[in-house]
Design an enzyme around this catalytic site. Structure first.
Site, mmCIF file in Angstrom:
data_model
loop_
_atom_site.group_PDB
_atom_site.id
_atom_site.type_symbol
_atom_site.label_atom_id
_atom_site.label_comp_id
_atom_site.label_asym_id
_atom_site.label_seq_id
_atom_site.Cartn_x
_atom_site.Cartn_y
_atom_site.Cartn_z
ATOM 1 C CD GLU A 55 9.242 -6.128 7.306
ATOM 2 O OE1 GLU A 55 8.951 -5.004 6.820
ATOM 3 O OE2 GLU A 55 9.046 -6.410 8.498
ATOM 4 C CE LYS A 69 4.207 -1.076 7.972
ATOM 5 N NZ LYS A 69 3.391 -0.652 6.852
ATOM 6 C CG HIS A 103 -4.676 -36.944 16.140
ATOM 7 N ND1 HIS A 103 -4.864 -38.254 16.540
ATOM 8 C CD2 HIS A 103 -5.641 -36.692 15.212
ATOM 9 C CE1 HIS A 103 -5.869 -38.764 15.857
ATOM 10 N NE2 HIS A 103 -6.361 -37.844 15.056
ATOM 11 C CD GLU A 159 -2.188 -5.207 11.707
ATOM 12 O OE1 GLU A 159 -1.037 -5.640 11.783
ATOM 13 O OE2 GLU A 159 -2.729 -4.924 10.627
ATOM 14 C CE LYS A 189 -3.654 1.996 2.863
ATOM 15 N NZ LYS A 189 -4.594 1.728 3.956
ATOM 16 N N GLY A 208 -5.017 -2.381 5.218
ATOM 17 C CA GLY A 208 -4.226 -3.516 4.721
ATOM 18 C C GLY A 208 -4.905 -4.851 4.964
ATOM 19 N NE ARG A 209 -6.747 -4.442 11.112
ATOM 20 C CZ ARG A 209 -6.090 -3.298 11.240
ATOM 21 N NH1 ARG A 209 -4.954 -3.101 10.601
ATOM 22 N NH2 ARG A 209 -6.560 -2.326 12.000
HETATM 23 C C1 G6Q Z 1 -2.677 -4.043 7.917
HETATM 24 C C2 G6Q Z 1 -1.458 -3.401 8.396
HETATM 25 C C3 G6Q Z 1 -0.168 -4.061 7.955
HETATM 26 C C4 G6Q Z 1 0.214 -3.751 6.504
HETATM 27 C C5 G6Q Z 1 1.655 -4.182 6.274
HETATM 28 C C6 G6Q Z 1 2.112 -3.926 4.861
HETATM 29 O O1 G6Q Z 1 -3.796 -3.677 8.189
HETATM 30 O O2 G6Q Z 1 -1.477 -2.062 8.116
HETATM 31 O O3 G6Q Z 1 -0.176 -5.458 8.125
HETATM 32 O O4 G6Q Z 1 -0.639 -4.388 5.625
HETATM 33 O O5 G6Q Z 1 2.475 -3.528 7.190
HETATM 34 O O6 G6Q Z 1 2.015 -2.578 4.531
HETATM 35 P P1 G6Q Z 1 2.197 -2.099 3.054
HETATM 36 O O7 G6Q Z 1 1.115 -2.693 2.222
HETATM 37 O O8 G6Q Z 1 2.134 -0.603 3.085
HETATM 38 O O9 G6Q Z 1 3.550 -2.595 2.596
#
Ligand code: G6Q
Length: 556
Positions: A225, A518, A398, A367, A219, A281-282
């Site tokens: 990462e 981050k 199990h 989250e 986003k 994001g989620r």
């Molecule tokens: C989700 C969070 C988080 C995010 C990641 C990746 O709701 O905000 O999990 O999706 O940190 O972020 P970017 O899409 O900006 O790389």
């Protein structure tokens, strides 16, 4: 205590949760019913198993094996009403900036709104933009899937690697695994998320760069990462394609809201699929973040998934709380979390394709509702989001089910099952489903000392073999795991999370804890990489660990 009003978003002047009439009534009710056993409840009301059910968008829920009476449901619904849940739902669907700490609307529901409908953000209808991106994804997916889109050397794309993390990874992985049955098996999909270089190295080790397409999903397009992995991917791709920079345009596409950063990375913004700051994001697996899903299962199946989401959205928005699946599930969660003191919820899909569903749900739920400050900025005086965890059945039976049956903790469970297998083999499916029904029955009713005795068990062994039962569960049943049902299932949990956040008076849509993560590592990276002098100024433990790491990393 009054709640600070947030313009046009949060219902005003709500009482503090624990002061509400329904909350007080639930406390008194809890004291009366907490010892009631499901055995008694089923004897008293033999039709309970037929009555305490609800159905929508192809999903049936039996919630009769919960430690509730009709009165419990009535009071929980009263709590939802006193919490202004209906107007909070309306505020979300209307595009109000209910994510007030980030001043954003929360409109994942617009991602699945049918063409021709209207949802306004700052006076602008966003539905046409959503469909424009969907059309662009459809066109691109079609070209990649039919081989028209060629790599730099003229070969068709056979391998797709999604690079992303958190919300830009968990949804795509889960959806790919869940809908693999519908995917084009001539193509291979992999997902790279961890900054641990092994993740990337293992994903590409047997691939040909000439046939590999990378989707950089971020986003913000600044996440450490993802950008680190994307740069490694770029280097790997270029190395495999003779170093020609022009190849990037054929082997990299981006999914992002940040066109400037995408261009800086070297991806042609013509190959960028956009989304918007009103998609968390989620909550983004059904936005362009789902490009890998569409490439795998095709545009038609992707749109069927959106239809499933939308049907559950409409159900949530319009149906009375008594029959409203996400509301009922959310309220039952509150009942165990806040009154019984349950700390976790187990999610147990009896469907191998849903093996990543618990991991996906962990982010969605934890989250969103892992918050301890209410919207007026004060600390909560009740527990919020529980811990979600789980594994696909029957494997868990199990291992950890022992603790659910005979341990000391109360663990409400969601069992998820489908009547038809996607791949029928012999008797497997009846056996799988027999285990679902057997487990929920055993959890609810257990085995009494009398029953154990009657089996000829010696007296000393009886206490060890008794299962007290009274362990609550929901059974979520659908005919078959289709793209549409997956959409409805995800929306069910999304809105159940919303219901809980609305009642707990927290903002389910920010994630300041993640934001901190981050930036934290950025300070230490140069301390680890510096060839010469470096100064440390952390606590003695961190300083010592860094010094030890620096020494060890050069020791052979
Ligand atoms: C989700 C969070 C988080 C995010 C990641 C990746 O709701 O905000 O999990 O999706 O940190 O972020 P970017 O899409 O900006 O790389």
């Amino acid at each position: 205590m009054g709640i600070r009003a947030t313009p046009g978003a949060i219902p005003q002047a709500l009482e503090r949760l624990t002061k509400r009439k329904a909350w007080k009534a639930l406390e008194a009710h809890y004291a009366r019913v907490r010892r009631l056993h499901l055995r008694e409840l089923f004897v008293e009301d033999p039709k309970r198993g037929e009555r305490m059910t609800a159905e929508a968008a192809g999903i049936f829920i039996d919630y009769s094996k919960n430690r509730i009476t009709g009165e419990t449901v009535k009071l929980l619904i009263q709590l939802a009403e006193e919490s202004g849940l209906r107007s909070q739902i309306d505020a979300m669907f209307r595009g109000d900036k209910i994510n007030f700490t980030e001043k954003r609307s929360v409109l994942h529901v617009a991602l699945r709104a049918p063409n021709g409908t209207s949802i306004l953000v700052d006076g602008e209808n966003v539905v046409p933009q959503v469909h424009a991106v969907l059309d662009k994804m459809t066109e691109f997916s079609g070209r990649v899937r039919n081989g028209e889109w060629k790599g730099h050397t003229g070969k068709r794309i056979r391998y797709v690697i999604n690079i992303g993390i958190g919300g830009s990874d968990l949804g795509p992985v889960m959806a790919y695994e869940a809908l693999k049955h519908y995917s084009d098996r001539a193509m291979t999909f992999r997902f790279v998320s961890n900054i641990d270089g092994t993740d990337f190295a293992e994903a590409v080790r047997d691939l040909d760069a000439a046939e590999t397409l990378f989707i950089v999903s971020s986003k913000t397009f600044t996440t450490l990462e993802t950008m680190t992995n994307a740069h490694s991917a770029r280097a790997w791709s270029l190395a495999g394609l003779g170093g020609d920079e022009k190849s990037v345009a054929k082997h990299f596409v981006a999914v992002s809201t940040n066109a400037a950063e995408v261009a800086k990375f070297g991806i042609d913004t013509a190959n960028m699929f956009g989304f918007w700051d009103w998609v968390g994001g989620r909550y983004s697996m059904d936005s362009a973040i789902g490009l890998s899903t569409m490439l795998a299962i095709g545009p038609e199946n992707f749109r069927a998934m959106l239809e499933g989401f939308h049907q559950m959205d409409e159900h949530f928005r319009t149906v009375p709380f008594e029959q409203n699946l996400p509301v009922l599930m959310g309220l039952l969660g509150i009942w165990y979390n806040d009154f019984f003191g349950a700390q976790t919820v187990a999610v147990l899909p009896y469907e191998q394709y849903l093996k990543r569903f618990p991991a996906y749900l962990q982010q969605l739920t934890m989250e969103s509702n892992g918050k301890h400050v209410t919207i007026d900025g004060t600390d909560v005086d009740y527990p919020t989001g529980p811990i979600y965890w789980g594994e696909p059945g029957t494997n868990g039976q199990h291992s950890f089910y022992q603790l659910i049956h005979q341990g000391t903790r109360l663990i409400p469970c969601d069992f998820i099952a489908f009547a038809q297998p996607l791949i029928p083999i012999g008797r497997h499916h009846d056996m799988l489903l027999a285990n679902v029904f057997a487990q929920t029955e055993a959890l609810a009713f257990g085995t009494t000392p009398e029953q154990v005795n009657a089996e000829g068990t010696p007296d000393w062994l009886v206490p060890h073999r008794v299962l007290e039962g009274n362990h609550p569960s929901n059974t979520i049943l659908a005919a078959r795991l289709t793209p549409k049902i997956l959409g409805a299932l995800v929306a069910l949990y999304e809105h159940s999370v919303f219901t809980q956040g609305a009642i707990w008076l927290i903002n389910s849509f920010d994630q300041w804890g993640v934001e901190l993560g981050k930036v934290l590592a950025q300070r230490i990276i140069p301390e680890l990489e510096s060839e010469t002098g470096y100064s440390l100024g952390h606590d003695s433990s961190t300083d010592n660990l860094i010094r030890r790491y620096r020494n060890l990393k050069t020791t052979s």
